[in-house]
Write a protein that holds these residues in place. Sequence first.
Motif, PDB file in Angstrom:
ATOM      1  N   LEU A 130     -14.606 -11.298  20.875  1.00 25.72           N
ATOM      2  CA  LEU A 130     -14.994 -10.364  21.994  1.00 25.72           C
ATOM      3  C   LEU A 130     -16.028 -11.040  22.646  1.00 25.72           C
ATOM      4  O   LEU A 130     -16.788 -11.587  22.317  1.00 25.72           O
ATOM      5  CB  LEU A 130     -15.615  -9.088  21.502  1.00 25.72           C
ATOM      6  N   LYS A 131     -15.830 -11.245  24.115  1.00 24.21           N
ATOM      7  CA  LYS A 131     -16.629 -11.382  25.170  1.00 24.21           C
ATOM      8  C   LYS A 131     -16.851 -10.393  26.208  1.00 24.21           C
ATOM      9  O   LYS A 131     -15.861 -10.388  26.922  1.00 24.21           O
ATOM     10  CB  LYS A 131     -16.617 -12.989  25.654  1.00 24.21           C
ATOM     11  N   ARG A 132     -17.763  -9.605  26.384  1.00 23.94           N
ATOM     12  CA  ARG A 132     -17.820  -8.761  27.471  1.00 23.94           C
ATOM     13  C   ARG A 132     -19.171  -8.933  28.183  1.00 23.94           C
ATOM     14  O   ARG A 132     -20.295  -9.268  27.723  1.00 23.94           O
ATOM     15  CB  ARG A 132     -17.458  -7.360  26.662  1.00 23.94           C
ATOM     16  N   ARG A 133     -19.217  -8.177  29.413  1.00 25.80           N
ATOM     17  CA  ARG A 133     -20.199  -8.151  30.463  1.00 25.80           C
ATOM     18  C   ARG A 133     -20.767  -6.779  30.669  1.00 25.80           C
ATOM     19  O   ARG A 133     -19.560  -6.009  30.838  1.00 25.80           O
ATOM     20  CB  ARG A 133     -20.093  -9.006  31.521  1.00 25.80           C
ATOM     21  N   LYS A 134     -21.914  -6.467  30.525  1.00 22.43           N
ATOM     22  CA  LYS A 134     -22.604  -5.362  30.828  1.00 22.43           C
ATOM     23  C   LYS A 134     -21.820  -4.801  32.421  1.00 22.43           C
ATOM     24  O   LYS A 134     -21.940  -5.393  33.415  1.00 22.43           O
ATOM     25  CB  LYS A 134     -23.953  -5.382  30.862  1.00 22.43           C
ATOM     26  N   ILE A 135     -21.127  -3.498  32.127  1.00 20.71           N
ATOM     27  CA  ILE A 135     -20.512  -3.209  33.398  1.00 20.71           C
ATOM     28  C   ILE A 135     -21.349  -2.895  34.796  1.00 20.71           C
ATOM     29  O   ILE A 135     -21.085  -3.202  35.934  1.00 20.71           O
ATOM     30  CB  ILE A 135     -19.699  -2.183  33.411  1.00 20.71           C
ATOM     31  N   THR A 136     -22.580  -2.267  34.368  1.00 21.51           N
ATOM     32  CA  THR A 136     -23.559  -2.153  35.535  1.00 21.51           C
ATOM     33  C   THR A 136     -25.062  -2.457  35.011  1.00 21.51           C
ATOM     34  O   THR A 136     -25.335  -1.853  34.312  1.00 21.51           O
ATOM     35  CB  THR A 136     -23.327  -0.444  36.257  1.00 21.51           C
ATOM     36  N   PRO A 137     -25.736  -3.752  35.446  1.00 26.05           N
ATOM     37  CA  PRO A 137     -27.119  -3.949  35.042  1.00 26.05           C
ATOM     38  C   PRO A 137     -28.016  -2.557  35.666  1.00 26.05           C
ATOM     39  O   PRO A 137     -27.727  -2.065  36.582  1.00 26.05           O
ATOM     40  CB  PRO A 137     -27.425  -5.134  35.643  1.00 26.05           C
ATOM     41  N   THR A 138     -29.113  -2.588  34.760  1.00 20.02           N
ATOM     42  CA  THR A 138     -29.966  -1.335  35.157  1.00 20.02           C
ATOM     43  C   THR A 138     -31.165  -1.735  35.950  1.00 20.02           C
ATOM     44  O   THR A 138     -31.867  -2.565  35.764  1.00 20.02           O
ATOM     45  CB  THR A 138     -30.390  -0.652  33.715  1.00 20.02           C
ATOM     46  N   PHE A 139     -31.148  -0.897  37.047  1.00 24.66           N
ATOM     47  CA  PHE A 139     -32.425  -0.890  37.793  1.00 24.66           C
ATOM     48  C   PHE A 139     -32.971  -2.413  38.159  1.00 24.66           C
ATOM     49  O   PHE A 139     -32.500  -2.869  38.867  1.00 24.66           O
ATOM     50  CB  PHE A 139     -33.704  -0.432  37.232  1.00 24.66           C
ATOM     51  N   HIS A 140     -34.199  -3.018  37.572  1.00 25.57           N
ATOM     52  CA  HIS A 140     -34.742  -4.074  37.756  1.00 25.57           C
ATOM     53  C   HIS A 140     -33.549  -5.264  37.545  1.00 25.57           C
ATOM     54  O   HIS A 140     -33.299  -6.387  38.150  1.00 25.57           O
ATOM     55  CB  HIS A 140     -35.823  -4.533  37.263  1.00 25.57           C
ATOM     56  N   GLU A 141     -32.497  -5.103  36.456  1.00 26.92           N
ATOM     57  CA  GLU A 141     -31.690  -6.070  36.298  1.00 26.92           C
ATOM     58  C   GLU A 141     -30.507  -6.430  37.215  1.00 26.92           C
ATOM     59  O   GLU A 141     -30.195  -7.344  37.069  1.00 26.92           O
ATOM     60  CB  GLU A 141     -30.803  -5.469  34.913  1.00 26.92           C
ATOM     61  N   ARG A 142     -30.392  -5.537  38.086  1.00 28.24           N
ATOM     62  CA  ARG A 142     -29.533  -5.740  39.118  1.00 28.24           C
ATOM     63  C   ARG A 142     -29.694  -6.998  40.146  1.00 28.24           C
ATOM     64  O   ARG A 142     -29.155  -7.623  40.672  1.00 28.24           O
ATOM     65  CB  ARG A 142     -29.333  -4.583  40.060  1.00 28.24           C
ATOM     66  N   MET A 143     -31.128  -7.431  40.030  1.00 29.93           N
ATOM     67  CA  MET A 143     -31.599  -8.606  40.705  1.00 29.93           C
ATOM     68  C   MET A 143     -31.255  -9.793  40.019  1.00 29.93           C
ATOM     69  O   MET A 143     -31.329 -10.931  40.384  1.00 29.93           O
ATOM     70  CB  MET A 143     -33.150  -8.427  40.931  1.00 29.93           C
ATOM     71  N   ILE A 144     -30.806  -9.784  38.554  1.00 24.07           N
ATOM     72  CA  ILE A 144     -30.802 -10.722  37.873  1.00 24.07           C
ATOM     73  C   ILE A 144     -29.146 -11.297  37.484  1.00 24.07           C
ATOM     74  O   ILE A 144     -28.818 -12.312  37.399  1.00 24.07           O
ATOM     75  CB  ILE A 144     -31.496 -10.537  36.515  1.00 24.07           C
ATOM     76  N   TRP A 145     -28.445 -10.066  37.289  1.00 27.00           N
ATOM     77  CA  TRP A 145     -27.124 -10.228  36.514  1.00 27.00           C
ATOM     78  C   TRP A 145     -26.101  -9.693  37.479  1.00 27.00           C
ATOM     79  O   TRP A 145     -26.189  -8.643  38.207  1.00 27.00           O
ATOM     80  CB  TRP A 145     -26.962  -9.312  35.324  1.00 27.00           C
ATOM     81  N   GLY A 146     -24.909 -10.137  37.528  1.00 30.86           N
ATOM     82  CA  GLY A 146     -23.488  -9.588  38.144  1.00 30.86           C
ATOM     83  C   GLY A 146     -23.104  -8.380  37.235  1.00 30.86           C
ATOM     84  O   GLY A 146     -23.530  -8.393  36.042  1.00 30.86           O
ATOM     85  N   GLN A 147     -22.075  -7.868  37.839  1.00 32.21           N
ATOM     86  CA  GLN A 147     -21.350  -6.697  36.994  1.00 32.21           C
ATOM     87  C   GLN A 147     -20.357  -7.335  36.125  1.00 32.21           C
ATOM     88  O   GLN A 147     -19.458  -8.154  36.842  1.00 32.21           O
ATOM     89  CB  GLN A 147     -20.966  -5.875  38.139  1.00 32.21           C
ATOM     90  N   GLY A 148     -20.046  -6.705  35.277  1.00 25.85           N
ATOM     91  CA  GLY A 148     -18.937  -6.965  34.216  1.00 25.85           C
ATOM     92  C   GLY A 148     -17.627  -5.881  34.752  1.00 25.85           C
ATOM     93  O   GLY A 148     -17.580  -5.238  35.689  1.00 25.85           O
ATOM     94  N   ASP A 149     -16.483  -6.137  34.064  1.00 28.35           N
ATOM     95  CA  ASP A 149     -15.377  -5.232  34.404  1.00 28.35           C
ATOM     96  C   ASP A 149     -14.809  -4.564  33.030  1.00 28.35           C
ATOM     97  O   ASP A 149     -15.329  -4.547  32.075  1.00 28.35           O
ATOM     98  CB  ASP A 149     -14.419  -6.115  34.986  1.00 28.35           C
ATOM     99  N   GLY A 150     -13.633  -3.851  33.294  1.00 28.98           N
ATOM    100  CA  GLY A 150     -12.941  -2.890  32.252  1.00 28.98           C
ATOM    101  C   GLY A 150     -12.499  -3.856  31.245  1.00 28.98           C
ATOM    102  O   GLY A 150     -12.107  -3.317  30.295  1.00 28.98           O
ATOM    103  N   SER A 151     -12.423  -5.046  31.691  1.00 24.72           N
ATOM    104  CA  SER A 151     -11.660  -5.850  30.233  1.00 24.72           C
ATOM    105  C   SER A 151     -12.461  -6.114  29.019  1.00 24.72           C
ATOM    106  O   SER A 151     -12.024  -6.204  28.090  1.00 24.72           O
ATOM    107  CB  SER A 151     -11.246  -6.995  30.855  1.00 24.72           C
ATOM    108  N   GLY A 152     -13.995  -5.619  29.316  1.00 19.97           N
ATOM    109  CA  GLY A 152     -14.593  -5.855  28.213  1.00 19.97           C
ATOM    110  C   GLY A 152     -14.813  -4.550  27.585  1.00 19.97           C
ATOM    111  O   GLY A 152     -15.660  -4.515  26.208  1.00 19.97           O
ATOM    112  N   LEU A 153     -14.261  -3.490  27.712  1.00 18.08           N
ATOM    113  CA  LEU A 153     -14.430  -2.182  27.284  1.00 18.08           C
ATOM    114  C   LEU A 153     -13.243  -2.072  26.250  1.00 18.08           C
ATOM    115  O   LEU A 153     -12.262  -1.276  26.294  1.00 18.08           O
ATOM    116  CB  LEU A 153     -14.314  -0.903  28.223  1.00 18.08           C
TER     117      LEU A 153
END
Length: 352
Positions: A130-153
Amino acid sequence: MEKNTTMRKSTVRAAAAQIAPDLISREKTLERVLETIREAASKGTELIVFPETFVPWYPYFSFVLPPVLSGREHVRLYEEAVTVPSAATDAVASAAREHGIVVALGVNERDHGSLYNTQLLFDADGKLILKRRKITPTFHERMIWGQGDGSGLTVVESGVGRIGALACWEHYNPLARYALMAQHEEIHVAQFPGSMVGPIFAEQMEVTIRHHALESGCFVVNATGWLTDEQIVSITPDQSLQKALRGGCMTAIVSPEGKHLAPPITEGEGILIADLDMSLIVKRKRMMDSVGHYARPELLHLVIDGRATAPMVASQNSFETPTARSSNDGNRDTSFDRDPDQRVAVLRSQAG
Protein backbone atom coordinates in the motif's frame (compact mmCIF):
# COMPACT_ATOMS: atom_id res chain seq x y z
CA MET A 1 -5.14 -6.00 -4.12
CA GLU A 2 -7.04 -8.57 -2.11
CA LYS A 3 -5.55 -12.01 -1.67
CA ASN A 4 -7.33 -15.27 -0.98
CA THR A 5 -6.26 -16.60 2.39
CA THR A 6 -7.24 -19.83 4.01
CA MET A 7 -5.50 -19.37 7.35
CA ARG A 8 -6.28 -16.44 9.63
CA LYS A 9 -4.17 -15.56 12.63
CA SER A 10 -5.99 -15.91 15.94
CA THR A 11 -3.59 -13.52 17.67
CA VAL A 12 -1.37 -10.77 16.29
CA ARG A 13 1.34 -9.05 18.32
CA ALA A 14 1.30 -5.38 17.33
CA ALA A 15 3.56 -2.45 18.17
CA ALA A 16 3.33 1.33 17.90
CA ALA A 17 6.55 3.35 18.06
CA GLN A 18 6.75 6.75 19.72
CA ILE A 19 10.26 7.94 18.95
CA ALA A 20 11.96 11.15 17.88
CA PRO A 21 13.15 11.66 14.30
CA ASP A 22 16.48 13.21 13.43
CA LEU A 23 15.61 16.73 12.27
CA ILE A 24 18.77 17.02 10.18
CA SER A 25 19.16 13.82 8.21
CA ARG A 26 16.82 11.40 6.43
CA GLU A 27 19.45 8.68 6.77
CA LYS A 28 19.72 9.11 10.54
CA THR A 29 15.94 9.01 10.94
CA LEU A 30 15.90 5.90 8.77
CA GLU A 31 18.51 4.32 11.06
CA ARG A 32 16.13 4.90 13.98
CA VAL A 33 13.35 3.17 12.03
CA LEU A 34 15.50 0.13 11.27
CA GLU A 35 16.74 -0.10 14.87
CA THR A 36 13.17 0.06 16.15
CA ILE A 37 12.02 -2.65 13.73
CA ARG A 38 14.80 -4.91 15.01
CA GLU A 39 13.93 -4.21 18.63
CA ALA A 40 10.21 -4.80 18.11
CA ALA A 41 10.83 -7.98 16.14
CA SER A 42 13.04 -9.33 18.93
CA LYS A 43 9.96 -9.16 21.18
CA GLY A 44 7.85 -11.22 18.81
CA THR A 45 6.06 -8.30 17.14
CA GLU A 46 4.35 -9.06 13.82
CA LEU A 47 3.19 -5.51 12.98
CA ILE A 48 4.78 -2.17 13.79
CA VAL A 49 3.40 1.32 13.13
CA PHE A 50 5.50 4.50 12.97
CA PRO A 51 4.21 8.11 13.23
CA GLU A 52 2.92 10.39 10.48
CA THR A 53 5.56 11.49 7.91
CA PHE A 54 8.25 10.22 10.26
CA VAL A 55 10.91 10.02 7.53
CA PRO A 56 12.65 12.38 7.35
CA TRP A 57 10.49 14.31 9.86
CA TYR A 58 7.09 15.93 10.23
CA PRO A 59 7.18 19.61 9.09
CA TYR A 60 6.76 21.06 12.58
CA PHE A 61 8.31 24.31 11.34
CA SER A 62 5.21 25.05 9.27
CA PHE A 63 3.08 25.20 12.42
CA VAL A 64 5.11 27.91 14.12
CA LEU A 65 6.85 29.84 11.33
CA PRO A 66 5.02 32.30 9.06
CA PRO A 67 5.13 31.38 5.35
CA VAL A 68 7.59 34.17 4.55
CA LEU A 69 10.14 32.58 6.90
CA SER A 70 9.51 28.92 6.10
CA GLY A 71 11.10 28.69 2.64
CA ARG A 72 14.50 27.48 3.80
CA GLU A 73 13.06 24.66 5.91
CA HIS A 74 10.59 23.72 3.18
CA VAL A 75 13.41 23.38 0.64
CA ARG A 76 15.42 21.32 3.13
CA LEU A 77 12.44 19.00 3.52
CA TYR A 78 12.38 18.56 -0.26
CA GLU A 79 16.06 17.65 -0.21
CA GLU A 80 15.63 15.02 2.51
CA ALA A 81 12.25 13.65 1.39
CA VAL A 82 11.69 10.07 0.26
CA THR A 83 11.05 8.97 -3.31
CA VAL A 84 9.19 5.71 -3.88
CA PRO A 85 10.90 3.41 -4.71
CA SER A 86 14.38 4.36 -3.50
CA ALA A 87 17.25 3.11 -1.37
CA ALA A 88 15.30 4.25 1.71
CA THR A 89 12.21 2.19 0.88
CA ASP A 90 14.40 -0.75 -0.13
CA ALA A 91 16.04 -0.67 3.31
CA VAL A 92 12.65 -0.81 5.08
CA ALA A 93 11.46 -3.58 2.77
CA SER A 94 14.60 -5.59 3.55
CA ALA A 95 14.09 -5.14 7.29
CA ALA A 96 10.45 -6.24 7.02
CA ARG A 97 11.48 -9.32 5.05
CA GLU A 98 14.42 -10.17 7.32
CA HIS A 99 12.32 -10.03 10.49
CA GLY A 100 9.02 -11.24 9.02
CA ILE A 101 7.19 -8.16 10.25
CA VAL A 102 4.57 -5.91 8.65
CA VAL A 103 5.72 -2.26 8.72
CA ALA A 104 3.55 0.85 8.45
CA LEU A 105 5.72 3.92 7.87
CA GLY A 106 4.78 7.56 7.32
CA VAL A 107 7.02 9.50 4.93
CA ASN A 108 7.28 12.83 3.19
CA GLU A 109 7.15 11.57 -0.38
CA ARG A 110 8.75 13.64 -3.13
CA ASP A 111 7.21 13.24 -6.56
CA HIS A 112 9.13 15.60 -8.84
CA GLY A 113 8.09 19.13 -7.78
CA SER A 114 5.62 18.21 -5.04
CA LEU A 115 5.66 16.69 -1.58
CA TYR A 116 2.95 14.38 -0.24
CA ASN A 117 2.00 13.01 3.16
CA THR A 118 2.32 9.32 2.32
CA GLN A 119 1.63 6.13 4.23
CA LEU A 120 3.61 3.06 3.18
CA LEU A 121 2.71 -0.48 4.20
CA PHE A 122 5.25 -3.27 3.74
CA ASP A 123 4.11 -6.86 4.13
CA ALA A 124 6.11 -9.41 6.11
CA ASP A 125 7.80 -10.56 2.88
CA GLY A 126 9.03 -7.01 2.19
CA LYS A 127 6.55 -6.28 -0.58
CA LEU A 128 5.08 -2.76 -0.66
CA ILE A 129 1.36 -3.52 -0.59
CA LEU A 130 0.00 0.00 0.00
CA LYS A 131 1.15 3.49 -0.89
CA ARG A 132 -1.45 6.13 -0.15
CA ARG A 133 -1.42 9.90 0.14
CA LYS A 134 -3.35 11.97 2.66
CA ILE A 135 -6.37 13.19 0.74
CA THR A 136 -6.50 16.68 2.29
CA PRO A 137 -3.61 18.21 4.24
CA THR A 138 -4.76 20.07 7.35
CA PHE A 139 -4.47 23.83 7.95
CA HIS A 140 -0.73 24.71 7.87
CA GLU A 141 0.06 21.45 6.04
CA ARG A 142 -1.56 22.77 2.87
CA MET A 143 1.52 24.97 2.37
CA ILE A 144 3.67 21.83 2.41
CA TRP A 145 1.91 18.90 0.73
CA GLY A 146 -0.23 18.18 -2.29
CA GLN A 147 -3.49 16.25 -2.13
CA GLY A 148 -3.98 12.52 -2.46
CA ASP A 149 -6.81 10.77 -4.31
CA GLY A 150 -9.33 8.00 -3.89
CA SER A 151 -6.97 5.26 -5.03
CA GLY A 152 -5.43 5.25 -1.55
CA LEU A 153 -8.69 4.56 0.26
CA THR A 154 -8.00 0.86 -0.02
CA VAL A 155 -7.88 -1.99 2.47
CA VAL A 156 -5.18 -4.55 1.71
CA GLU A 157 -4.62 -8.15 2.74
CA SER A 158 -1.41 -8.61 4.72
CA GLY A 159 0.34 -11.31 6.70
CA VAL A 160 -1.54 -10.19 9.83
CA GLY A 161 -4.98 -9.54 8.33
CA ARG A 162 -6.85 -6.85 6.41
CA ILE A 163 -5.30 -3.42 7.00
CA GLY A 164 -6.57 0.08 6.24
CA ALA A 165 -4.78 3.35 7.00
CA LEU A 166 -5.53 7.04 7.51
CA ALA A 167 -3.36 9.93 8.65
CA CYS A 168 -4.22 12.36 11.42
CA TRP A 169 -7.33 14.46 10.76
CA GLU A 170 -8.43 12.24 7.90
CA HIS A 171 -10.13 10.49 10.80
CA TYR A 172 -12.48 13.48 10.96
CA ASN A 173 -13.68 12.67 7.45
CA PRO A 174 -16.43 10.11 8.18
CA LEU A 175 -16.77 9.09 4.53
CA ALA A 176 -13.04 8.31 4.28
CA ARG A 177 -13.35 6.13 7.36
CA TYR A 178 -16.50 4.49 6.02
CA ALA A 179 -14.68 3.61 2.78
CA LEU A 180 -12.27 1.48 4.81
CA MET A 181 -14.99 0.10 7.05
CA ALA A 182 -16.96 -1.04 4.00
CA GLN A 183 -13.90 -3.02 2.89
CA HIS A 184 -13.91 -4.86 6.23
CA GLU A 185 -10.62 -3.71 7.69
CA GLU A 186 -9.51 -5.79 10.67
CA ILE A 187 -6.56 -3.63 11.76
CA HIS A 188 -6.58 0.11 11.26
CA VAL A 189 -3.27 1.99 11.07
CA ALA A 190 -3.52 5.53 12.44
CA GLN A 191 -0.63 7.98 12.35
CA PHE A 192 -0.38 11.45 13.94
CA PRO A 193 2.58 13.82 14.32
CA GLY A 194 2.57 14.13 18.13
CA SER A 195 4.41 16.85 20.09
CA MET A 196 1.93 19.50 18.96
CA VAL A 197 -0.91 21.67 20.25
CA GLY A 198 -0.82 20.41 23.84
CA PRO A 199 -2.81 17.92 25.94
CA ILE A 200 -6.10 18.70 24.18
CA PHE A 201 -4.71 17.19 20.96
CA ALA A 202 -3.98 13.92 22.76
CA GLU A 203 -7.45 13.91 24.32
CA GLN A 204 -9.15 14.49 20.98
CA MET A 205 -6.98 11.84 19.35
CA GLU A 206 -7.94 9.25 21.95
CA VAL A 207 -11.65 9.91 21.41
CA THR A 208 -11.18 9.65 17.65
CA ILE A 209 -9.31 6.35 17.53
CA ARG A 210 -11.47 4.68 20.17
CA HIS A 211 -14.61 5.72 18.31
CA HIS A 212 -13.27 4.35 15.03
CA ALA A 213 -12.43 1.04 16.68
CA LEU A 214 -15.99 0.79 17.99
CA GLU A 215 -17.65 1.90 14.78
CA SER A 216 -15.52 -0.20 12.44
CA GLY A 217 -15.28 -3.19 14.76
CA CYS A 218 -11.53 -3.33 14.22
CA PHE A 219 -8.29 -2.89 16.12
CA VAL A 220 -6.59 0.52 15.89
CA VAL A 221 -2.82 0.84 16.19
CA ASN A 222 -1.89 4.51 16.51
CA ALA A 223 1.61 6.01 16.57
CA THR A 224 2.56 9.61 17.39
CA GLY A 225 5.97 11.27 17.20
CA TRP A 226 8.04 12.82 19.95
CA LEU A 227 10.29 15.90 20.07
CA THR A 228 13.00 16.46 22.65
CA ASP A 229 13.39 19.86 24.32
CA GLU A 230 16.54 20.45 22.27
CA GLN A 231 14.67 19.76 19.05
CA ILE A 232 11.85 22.13 20.01
CA VAL A 233 14.36 24.93 20.63
CA SER A 234 16.00 24.20 17.25
CA ILE A 235 12.63 24.64 15.51
CA THR A 236 11.87 27.96 17.23
CA PRO A 237 13.78 29.89 19.90
CA ASP A 238 10.58 31.81 20.71
CA GLN A 239 9.43 30.44 24.07
CA SER A 240 5.88 31.64 23.48
CA LEU A 241 5.71 29.34 20.43
CA GLN A 242 7.52 26.39 21.95
CA LYS A 243 4.45 25.40 23.95
CA ALA A 244 2.73 24.69 20.61
CA LEU A 245 5.30 21.92 20.06
CA ARG A 246 4.63 20.04 23.29
CA GLY A 247 2.00 17.51 24.30
CA GLY A 248 -0.32 15.91 21.78
CA CYS A 249 1.07 12.38 22.11
CA MET A 250 -1.24 9.37 22.27
CA THR A 251 0.51 6.27 21.05
CA ALA A 252 -2.10 3.60 21.66
CA ILE A 253 -3.50 0.21 20.69
CA VAL A 254 -7.29 -0.11 20.92
CA SER A 255 -9.55 -3.16 20.66
CA PRO A 256 -12.83 -3.42 18.68
CA GLU A 257 -14.56 -2.86 22.02
CA GLY A 258 -12.90 0.54 22.33
CA LYS A 259 -10.56 -0.50 25.11
CA HIS A 260 -6.86 0.27 25.45
CA LEU A 261 -4.93 -3.00 25.26
CA ALA A 262 -1.96 -1.39 27.05
CA PRO A 263 -1.50 1.95 28.82
CA PRO A 264 -0.91 4.55 26.07
CA ILE A 265 2.39 6.41 25.76
CA THR A 266 1.82 10.14 26.18
CA GLU A 267 5.36 11.33 27.00
CA GLY A 268 8.86 10.31 26.02
CA GLU A 269 10.01 7.58 23.71
CA GLY A 270 8.96 3.96 23.74
CA ILE A 271 7.48 1.02 21.89
CA LEU A 272 3.94 0.05 22.87
CA ILE A 273 3.21 -3.66 22.37
CA ALA A 274 -0.05 -5.57 22.72
CA ASP A 275 -1.54 -8.85 21.56
CA LEU A 276 -4.61 -8.54 19.35
CA ASP A 277 -7.18 -11.27 19.95
CA MET A 278 -8.76 -11.36 16.51
CA SER A 279 -11.88 -13.12 17.84
CA LEU A 280 -12.90 -9.78 19.38
CA ILE A 281 -13.83 -8.57 15.88
CA VAL A 282 -16.66 -11.09 15.61
CA LYS A 283 -17.62 -10.48 19.23
CA ARG A 284 -18.17 -6.81 18.39
CA LYS A 285 -19.70 -7.23 14.95
CA ARG A 286 -22.25 -9.89 15.91
CA MET A 287 -24.02 -7.09 17.80
CA MET A 288 -23.22 -4.13 15.55
CA ASP A 289 -21.76 -4.50 12.08
CA SER A 290 -22.05 -0.96 10.72
CA VAL A 291 -21.43 -2.05 7.11
CA GLY A 292 -23.39 -5.30 7.37
CA HIS A 293 -26.53 -6.19 9.30
CA TYR A 294 -26.61 -2.76 10.96
CA ALA A 295 -26.38 -0.90 7.63
CA ARG A 296 -29.26 0.40 5.49
CA PRO A 297 -27.66 0.70 2.04
CA GLU A 298 -31.02 1.30 0.34
CA LEU A 299 -31.22 4.50 2.41
CA LEU A 300 -27.58 5.49 2.85
CA HIS A 301 -24.55 4.32 0.92
CA LEU A 302 -21.16 5.64 -0.16
CA VAL A 303 -20.12 6.22 -3.77
CA ILE A 304 -16.35 6.55 -4.14
CA ASP A 305 -14.14 7.49 -7.08
CA GLY A 306 -11.20 5.18 -6.57
CA ARG A 307 -9.28 6.24 -9.66
CA ALA A 308 -5.78 7.65 -9.40
CA THR A 309 -5.61 11.21 -10.70
CA ALA A 310 -3.02 12.52 -13.17
CA PRO A 311 -2.20 15.97 -14.54
CA MET A 312 -2.30 14.65 -18.12
CA VAL A 313 -4.07 11.79 -19.85
CA ALA A 314 -2.85 11.11 -23.40
CA SER A 315 -5.34 9.71 -25.88
CA GLN A 316 -4.20 7.67 -28.88
CA ASN A 317 -4.14 10.67 -31.24
CA SER A 318 -3.00 13.30 -28.74
CA PHE A 319 0.28 14.06 -30.47
CA GLU A 320 -0.72 13.56 -34.11
CA THR A 321 -0.82 16.68 -36.29
CA PRO A 322 -4.40 17.21 -37.53
CA THR A 323 -5.09 17.97 -41.19
CA ALA A 324 -5.67 21.69 -41.59
CA ARG A 325 -8.85 22.96 -43.25
CA SER A 326 -9.68 26.43 -44.50
CA SER A 327 -12.07 28.57 -42.50
CA ASN A 328 -14.33 31.24 -44.00
CA ASP A 329 -11.72 33.96 -43.60
CA GLY A 330 -9.04 31.96 -45.40
CA ASN A 331 -7.03 31.08 -42.29
CA ARG A 332 -6.02 27.53 -41.59
CA ASP A 333 -8.41 25.87 -39.09
CA THR A 334 -7.61 22.51 -37.49
CA SER A 335 -10.49 22.29 -35.06
CA PHE A 336 -12.79 20.19 -37.26
CA ASP A 337 -10.29 17.36 -37.49
CA ARG A 338 -10.54 16.77 -33.75
CA ASP A 339 -12.84 14.48 -31.83
CA PRO A 340 -16.21 16.13 -31.02
CA ASP A 341 -15.36 16.76 -27.36
CA GLN A 342 -12.00 18.27 -28.36
CA ARG A 343 -13.72 20.46 -30.96
CA VAL A 344 -15.97 22.01 -28.33
CA ALA A 345 -12.98 23.08 -26.28
CA VAL A 346 -11.22 24.54 -29.32
CA LEU A 347 -14.28 26.42 -30.56
CA ARG A 348 -14.94 27.85 -27.12
CA SER A 349 -11.37 29.00 -26.95
CA GLN A 350 -11.62 30.69 -30.34
CA ALA A 351 -14.89 32.34 -29.41
CA GLY A 352 -13.28 33.79 -26.29
